[in-house]
Design a protein around this motif. Structure first.
Motif, PDB file in Angstrom:
ATOM      1  N   GLY A  25     -78.009 -38.308  59.016  1.00 58.12           N
ATOM      2  CA  GLY A  25     -78.194 -39.298  57.956  1.00 58.12           C
ATOM      3  C   GLY A  25     -76.873 -39.715  57.342  1.00 58.12           C
ATOM      4  O   GLY A  25     -76.813 -40.692  56.599  1.00 58.12           O
ATOM      5  N   ASP A  26     -75.828 -38.954  57.619  1.00 52.24           N
ATOM      6  CA  ASP A  26     -74.475 -39.295  57.187  1.00 52.24           C
ATOM      7  C   ASP A  26     -73.503 -38.663  58.182  1.00 52.24           C
ATOM      8  O   ASP A  26     -73.931 -38.106  59.185  1.00 52.24           O
ATOM      9  N   THR A  27     -72.209 -38.764  57.922  1.00 48.89           N
ATOM     10  CA  THR A  27     -71.229 -38.156  58.822  1.00 48.89           C
ATOM     11  C   THR A  27     -71.290 -36.645  58.671  1.00 48.89           C
ATOM     12  O   THR A  27     -71.199 -36.122  57.563  1.00 48.89           O
ATOM     13  N   ILE A  28     -71.451 -35.968  59.788  1.00 53.86           N
ATOM     14  CA  ILE A  28     -71.550 -34.508  59.802  1.00 53.86           C
ATOM     15  C   ILE A  28     -70.504 -33.977  60.767  1.00 53.86           C
ATOM     16  O   ILE A  28     -70.435 -34.394  61.914  1.00 53.86           O
ATOM     17  N   ALA A  58     -71.273 -35.841  64.302  1.00 54.43           N
ATOM     18  CA  ALA A  58     -72.161 -36.993  64.456  1.00 54.43           C
ATOM     19  C   ALA A  58     -72.025 -37.907  63.252  1.00 54.43           C
ATOM     20  O   ALA A  58     -71.730 -37.453  62.139  1.00 54.43           O
ATOM     21  N   THR A  59     -72.244 -39.190  63.480  1.00 58.65           N
ATOM     22  CA  THR A  59     -72.272 -40.162  62.385  1.00 58.65           C
ATOM     23  C   THR A  59     -73.702 -40.659  62.222  1.00 58.65           C
ATOM     24  O   THR A  59     -74.591 -40.293  62.990  1.00 58.65           O
ATOM     25  N   VAL A  60     -73.934 -41.501  61.232  1.00 58.29           N
ATOM     26  CA  VAL A  60     -75.275 -41.982  60.901  1.00 58.29           C
ATOM     27  C   VAL A  60     -76.021 -42.482  62.143  1.00 58.29           C
ATOM     28  O   VAL A  60     -75.501 -43.301  62.907  1.00 58.29           O
ATOM     29  N   GLY A  61     -77.215 -41.955  62.338  1.00 58.67           N
ATOM     30  CA  GLY A  61     -78.064 -42.386  63.438  1.00 58.67           C
ATOM     31  C   GLY A  61     -77.833 -41.674  64.758  1.00 58.67           C
ATOM     32  O   GLY A  61     -78.624 -41.812  65.682  1.00 58.67           O
TER      33      GLY A  61
END
Length: 160
Positions: A25-28, A58-61
């Protein structure tokens, strides 16, 4: 010998029990603690009830793989010295500075700020990582933790 300061988030300790795919859902950053939000996405977190730890950046999506087994153990660097008497207590995390080069979390255990026997704290300290360059009761020592307040199990345990 002083311990080396090398924040690197949470790394699995022992065997990996389970990894599942979720949507970011956000940058992780890899090795960051994450929570499953009410919108169904996974977000980075440092306190509260947690889902697990991100395996990848990972980034959004995008798909983020998460170590989400409630019994999974992790290694993490403490922000200050952890003594033998601290084993069994609970703590949260410091956000730290994520590595934009290597895409790795900079989270550390918040030892000097939140360590207590409070059941709502996110992590329980189970021990000191057994390695020759990891001095107990010295700043930046690596510790073994488990997620105490896990989203896939009942309320956390009070520290010892």
């Amino acid at each position: 010998m002083a311990n080396k300061s090398n924040p690197r988030g949470l790394v699995p300790h022992g065997r990996v029990l389970r990894v599942r795919p979720y949507t970011a859902g956000d940058t992780i950053y890899a090795r960051a603690a994450v929570t499953l939000s009410s919108d169904g996405f996974v977000d980075a977190a440092t306190s509260g009830k947690l889902l697990g730890v991100a395996l990848n950046y990972a980034t959004v999506g995008q798909t983020v793989f998460v170590y989400d087994d409630p019994q999974q153990l992790f290694e993490i660097e403490g922000d200050t010295a952890v003594a033998a008497a601290d084993i069994g207590l609970n703590c949260t995390l410091n956000a730290g500075t994520d590595s934009t080069t290597y895409k790795i979390s900079g989270q550390t255990a918040d030892i000097d700020g939140t360590m207590a026997d409070t059941a709502a704290l996110s992590f329980q300290i189970l021990g000191i990582v057994p390695q020759s360059d990891n001095t107990i009761n010295a700043a930046n020592n690596d510790i073994v933790v488990r997620i105490n307040a896990h989203q896939l199990q009942a309320v956390g345990q009070t520290g010892i």
